[in-house]
Design a protein around this motif. Structure first.
Motif, PDB file in Angstrom:
ATOM      1  N   GLU A 295       5.636  -7.145 -19.111  1.00 14.11           N
ATOM      2  CA  GLU A 295       4.259  -7.034 -18.594  1.00 14.11           C
ATOM      3  C   GLU A 295       4.067  -7.809 -17.301  1.00 14.11           C
ATOM      4  OE1 GLU A 295      -0.353  -7.700 -20.139  1.00 14.11           O
ATOM      5  OE2 GLU A 295       1.350  -7.971 -21.512  1.00 14.11           O
ATOM      6  N   ASP A 296       4.681  -8.980 -17.182  1.00 11.96           N
ATOM      7  CA  ASP A 296       4.520  -9.784 -15.965  1.00 11.96           C
ATOM      8  C   ASP A 296       5.101  -9.072 -14.752  1.00 11.96           C
ATOM      9  OD1 ASP A 296       3.218 -11.793 -17.285  1.00 11.96           O
ATOM     10  OD2 ASP A 296       5.013 -13.021 -17.593  1.00 11.96           O
ATOM     11  N   ASP A 297       6.255  -8.450 -14.938  1.00  9.98           N
ATOM     12  CA  ASP A 297       6.863  -7.726 -13.814  1.00  9.98           C
ATOM     13  C   ASP A 297       6.065  -6.478 -13.463  1.00  9.98           C
ATOM     14  OD1 ASP A 297       8.874  -9.537 -13.414  1.00  9.98           O
ATOM     15  OD2 ASP A 297      10.340  -8.477 -14.643  1.00  9.98           O
ATOM     16  N   ARG A 298       5.548  -5.785 -14.481  1.00 10.17           N
ATOM     17  CA  ARG A 298       4.742  -4.588 -14.198  1.00 10.17           C
ATOM     18  C   ARG A 298       3.466  -4.947 -13.460  1.00 10.17           C
ATOM     19  NH1 ARG A 298       5.850  -2.907 -19.546  1.00 10.17           N
ATOM     20  NH2 ARG A 298       3.678  -3.328 -20.140  1.00 10.17           N
ATOM     21  N   SER A 299       2.982  -6.184 -13.648  1.00  7.36           N
ATOM     22  CA  SER A 299       1.738  -6.575 -12.967  1.00  7.36           C
ATOM     23  C   SER A 299       1.900  -6.582 -11.455  1.00  7.36           C
ATOM     24  CB  SER A 299       1.286  -7.960 -13.450  1.00  7.36           C
ATOM     25  OG  SER A 299       2.172  -8.979 -12.984  1.00  7.36           O
ATOM     26  N   LEU A 300       3.119  -6.746 -10.973  1.00  7.49           N
ATOM     27  CA  LEU A 300       3.343  -6.720  -9.529  1.00  7.49           C
ATOM     28  C   LEU A 300       2.994  -5.368  -8.935  1.00  7.49           C
ATOM     29  CD1 LEU A 300       6.751  -8.614  -9.138  1.00  7.49           C
ATOM     30  CD2 LEU A 300       4.443  -9.549  -9.284  1.00  7.49           C
ATOM     31  N   ALA A 301       3.031  -4.321  -9.768  1.00  4.34           N
ATOM     32  CA  ALA A 301       2.759  -2.973  -9.271  1.00  4.34           C
ATOM     33  C   ALA A 301       1.328  -2.812  -8.780  1.00  4.34           C
ATOM     34  CB  ALA A 301       3.055  -1.941 -10.357  1.00  4.34           C
ATOM     35  N   SER A 302       0.428  -3.707  -9.207  1.00  4.08           N
ATOM     36  CA  SER A 302      -0.952  -3.613  -8.728  1.00  4.08           C
ATOM     37  C   SER A 302      -1.032  -3.826  -7.222  1.00  4.08           C
ATOM     38  CB  SER A 302      -1.843  -4.638  -9.443  1.00  4.08           C
ATOM     39  OG  SER A 302      -1.454  -5.963  -9.099  1.00  4.08           O
ATOM     40  N   GLN A 303      -0.006  -4.447  -6.653  1.00  2.58           N
ATOM     41  CA  GLN A 303       0.054  -4.675  -5.205  1.00  2.58           C
ATOM     42  C   GLN A 303       1.205  -3.911  -4.567  1.00  2.58           C
ATOM     43  OE1 GLN A 303      -2.295  -6.365  -3.465  1.00  2.58           O
ATOM     44  NE2 GLN A 303      -3.315  -6.345  -5.470  1.00  2.58           N
ATOM     45  N   LEU A 304       1.558  -2.786  -5.197  1.00  3.53           N
ATOM     46  CA  LEU A 304       2.700  -2.007  -4.712  1.00  3.53           C
ATOM     47  C   LEU A 304       2.509  -1.557  -3.270  1.00  3.53           C
ATOM     48  CD1 LEU A 304       5.421  -0.805  -5.512  1.00  3.53           C
ATOM     49  CD2 LEU A 304       4.215   1.228  -6.302  1.00  3.53           C
ATOM     50  N   GLY A 305       1.290  -1.154  -2.924  1.00  2.00           N
ATOM     51  CA  GLY A 305       1.034  -0.697  -1.561  1.00  2.00           C
ATOM     52  C   GLY A 305       1.313  -1.781  -0.538  1.00  2.00           C
ATOM     53  N   ALA A 306       0.788  -2.986  -0.797  1.00  2.00           N
ATOM     54  CA  ALA A 306       1.001  -4.096   0.139  1.00  2.00           C
ATOM     55  C   ALA A 306       2.467  -4.506   0.191  1.00  2.00           C
ATOM     56  CB  ALA A 306       0.137  -5.292  -0.267  1.00  2.00           C
ATOM     57  N   ILE A 307       3.134  -4.505  -0.968  1.00  2.00           N
ATOM     58  CA  ILE A 307       4.539  -4.921  -1.001  1.00  2.00           C
ATOM     59  C   ILE A 307       5.404  -3.949  -0.222  1.00  2.00           C
ATOM     60  CG2 ILE A 307       6.536  -5.218  -2.507  1.00  2.00           C
ATOM     61  CD1 ILE A 307       4.605  -6.314  -4.635  1.00  2.00           C
ATOM     62  N   THR A 308       5.214  -2.645  -0.433  1.00  2.00           N
ATOM     63  CA  THR A 308       6.046  -1.657   0.267  1.00  2.00           C
ATOM     64  C   THR A 308       5.770  -1.655   1.769  1.00  2.00           C
ATOM     65  OG1 THR A 308       4.413   0.065  -0.245  1.00  2.00           O
ATOM     66  CG2 THR A 308       6.294  -0.164  -1.737  1.00  2.00           C
ATOM     67  N   GLU A 309       4.587  -2.119   2.160  1.00  2.00           N
ATOM     68  CA  GLU A 309       4.265  -2.234   3.582  1.00  2.00           C
ATOM     69  C   GLU A 309       4.648  -3.598   4.141  1.00  2.00           C
ATOM     70  OE1 GLU A 309       0.125  -1.403   3.884  1.00  2.00           O
ATOM     71  OE2 GLU A 309       0.330   0.697   3.267  1.00  2.00           O
ATOM     72  N   ARG A 310       5.283  -4.433   3.291  1.00  2.00           N
ATOM     73  CA  ARG A 310       5.762  -5.759   3.667  1.00  2.00           C
ATOM     74  C   ARG A 310       4.630  -6.708   4.026  1.00  2.00           C
ATOM     75  NH1 ARG A 310      10.389  -5.316   1.094  1.00  2.00           N
ATOM     76  NH2 ARG A 310      11.788  -3.768   1.971  1.00  2.00           N
TER      77      ARG A 310
ATOM     78  N   TRP B 237       3.437  -9.288   2.548  1.00  2.00           N
ATOM     79  CA  TRP B 237       3.722 -10.212   1.459  1.00  2.00           C
ATOM     80  C   TRP B 237       2.592 -11.201   1.222  1.00  2.00           C
ATOM     81  CZ3 TRP B 237       7.614  -8.884  -1.529  1.00  2.00           C
ATOM     82  CH2 TRP B 237       8.673  -8.141  -0.987  1.00  2.00           C
ATOM     83  N   ARG B 238       1.994 -11.724   2.293  1.00  3.74           N
ATOM     84  CA  ARG B 238       0.927 -12.712   2.137  1.00  3.74           C
ATOM     85  C   ARG B 238      -0.272 -12.123   1.402  1.00  3.74           C
ATOM     86  NH1 ARG B 238       2.396 -13.669   7.589  1.00  3.74           N
ATOM     87  NH2 ARG B 238       3.549 -15.614   7.875  1.00  3.74           N
ATOM     88  N   ASP B 239      -0.658 -10.908   1.793  1.00  9.33           N
ATOM     89  CA  ASP B 239      -1.797 -10.259   1.143  1.00  9.33           C
ATOM     90  C   ASP B 239      -1.519 -10.030  -0.340  1.00  9.33           C
ATOM     91  OD1 ASP B 239      -2.973 -10.186   3.615  1.00  9.33           O
ATOM     92  OD2 ASP B 239      -2.501  -8.080   4.006  1.00  9.33           O
ATOM     93  N   ALA B 240      -0.317  -9.545  -0.643  1.00  7.27           N
ATOM     94  CA  ALA B 240       0.032  -9.278  -2.038  1.00  7.27           C
ATOM     95  C   ALA B 240       0.085 -10.557  -2.847  1.00  7.27           C
ATOM     96  CB  ALA B 240       1.375  -8.549  -2.101  1.00  7.27           C
ATOM     97  N   ALA B 241       0.659 -11.608  -2.279  1.00 10.70           N
ATOM     98  CA  ALA B 241       0.773 -12.884  -2.996  1.00 10.70           C
ATOM     99  C   ALA B 241      -0.607 -13.477  -3.291  1.00 10.70           C
ATOM    100  CB  ALA B 241       1.616 -13.858  -2.175  1.00 10.70           C
ATOM    101  N   MET B 242      -1.507 -13.392  -2.330  1.00 13.68           N
ATOM    102  CA  MET B 242      -2.856 -13.919  -2.545  1.00 13.68           C
ATOM    103  C   MET B 242      -3.562 -13.150  -3.655  1.00 13.68           C
ATOM    104  SD  MET B 242      -4.191 -14.672   1.352  1.00 13.68           S
ATOM    105  CE  MET B 242      -5.835 -15.049   0.732  1.00 13.68           C
ATOM    106  N   ALA B 243      -3.424 -11.835  -3.656  1.00 12.60           N
ATOM    107  CA  ALA B 243      -4.068 -11.016  -4.680  1.00 12.60           C
ATOM    108  C   ALA B 243      -3.499 -11.312  -6.068  1.00 12.60           C
ATOM    109  CB  ALA B 243      -3.898  -9.538  -4.347  1.00 12.60           C
ATOM    110  N   LEU B 244      -2.214 -11.644  -6.135  1.00 11.53           N
ATOM    111  CA  LEU B 244      -1.559 -11.929  -7.417  1.00 11.53           C
ATOM    112  C   LEU B 244      -1.645 -13.407  -7.795  1.00 11.53           C
ATOM    113  CD1 LEU B 244       1.599  -9.702  -6.837  1.00 11.53           C
ATOM    114  CD2 LEU B 244      -0.162  -9.315  -8.581  1.00 11.53           C
ATOM    115  N   GLU B 245      -2.231 -14.199  -6.894  1.00 13.18           N
ATOM    116  CA  GLU B 245      -2.410 -15.636  -7.130  1.00 13.18           C
ATOM    117  C   GLU B 245      -1.080 -16.329  -7.381  1.00 13.18           C
ATOM    118  OE1 GLU B 245      -5.255 -15.967 -10.279  1.00 13.18           O
ATOM    119  OE2 GLU B 245      -6.952 -15.559  -8.951  1.00 13.18           O
TER     120      GLU B 245
END
Length: 221
Positions: A158-173, A175-183
């Motif tokens: 479940e923890d790894d699947r939670s990263l998918a909520s920021q899949l768009g930001a991650i695939t666009e690199r 990283w800062r935006d995705a990390a902030m959203a995932l806390e």
């Protein structure tokens, strides 16, 4: 119609798998549930592929998303066929793709923030999909790969699947935006995402028997 196989039209439980789409449509309009099941067996993978392509992030993060929109796509198809206009789609595959796109767009508007009434990213992704003109063999291969990747994603914890909520930001690199959203810290996200990609690659290789090239890390935007 897309599928011209089959001879005379059949009805009820006598409907064979090879009967033409046109005959199946006539039977569906007449209320034949067996004919509807034949069409679903024939084209549900295309419907799900369309939904996945048009809403990849939501399909990954919400296990019910794909099933729900596939169901509403088929419900919309049946309603449109039985409303009594007498019209028949010239190309059934393209017609189902269009309904699935519309379902994605409607669902995206429902879940979008109030200050963002539509989801340009999803609508743009849907607009790039044109299965009606795709090579059928390539479409089948894509469908199979999508199903394999989805199965592999569901095998993650479940923890790894939670990263998918920021899949768009991650695939666009981004990283800062995705990390902030995932806390979490950016370094933690990068490290975890690298492990997730390794697990997914190993899973796809195991299921397909085909080596998958590793993905290189990008830079911040």
């Amino acid at each position: 119609m897309d599928n011209e196989s089959g001879g005379d039209c059949e009805s009820g439980r006598n409907i064979s798998d090879g009967v033409s789409d046109e005959c199946l449509l006539d039977a569906v309009i007449s209320g034949d549930d067996v004919a509807l099941r034949r069409l679903i067996d024939r084209y549900d993978r295309l419907v799900r592929y369309t939904i996945f392509r048009a809403s990849r992030k939501q399909s990954v993060s919400d296990p019910h998303w794909l099933d729900s929109l596939a169901s509403t796509t088929w419900s919309g198809f049946v309603q449109s066929m039985r409303r009594g206009s007498g019209d028949r789609p010239a190309a059934l595959r393209a017609y189902l793709v269009r309904i699935a796109r519309n379902q994605v767009a409607s669902a995206a508007r429902r879940i979008a923030p109030l200050d963002q009434p539509s989801s340009p990213a999803l609508e743009s992704a849907a607009a790039t999909l044109d299965d009606s003109s795709s090579d059928p063999q390539q479409v089948v291969q894509n469908l199979e790969l999508v199903e394999i990747v989805r199965d592999c994603l569901l095998e993650l914890d479940e923890d790894d699947r939670s990263l998918a909520s920021q899949l768009g930001a991650i695939t666009e690199r981004r990283w800062r935006d995705a990390a902030m959203a995932l806390e979490m810290s950016e370094s933690t996200l990068r490290s975890r995402w690298k492990r997730v990609l390794e697990r997914l690659r190993a899973c796809v290789e195991r299921k397909t028997g085909v080596p998958v090239a590793p993905t290189e890390d990008g830079h911040d935007h």
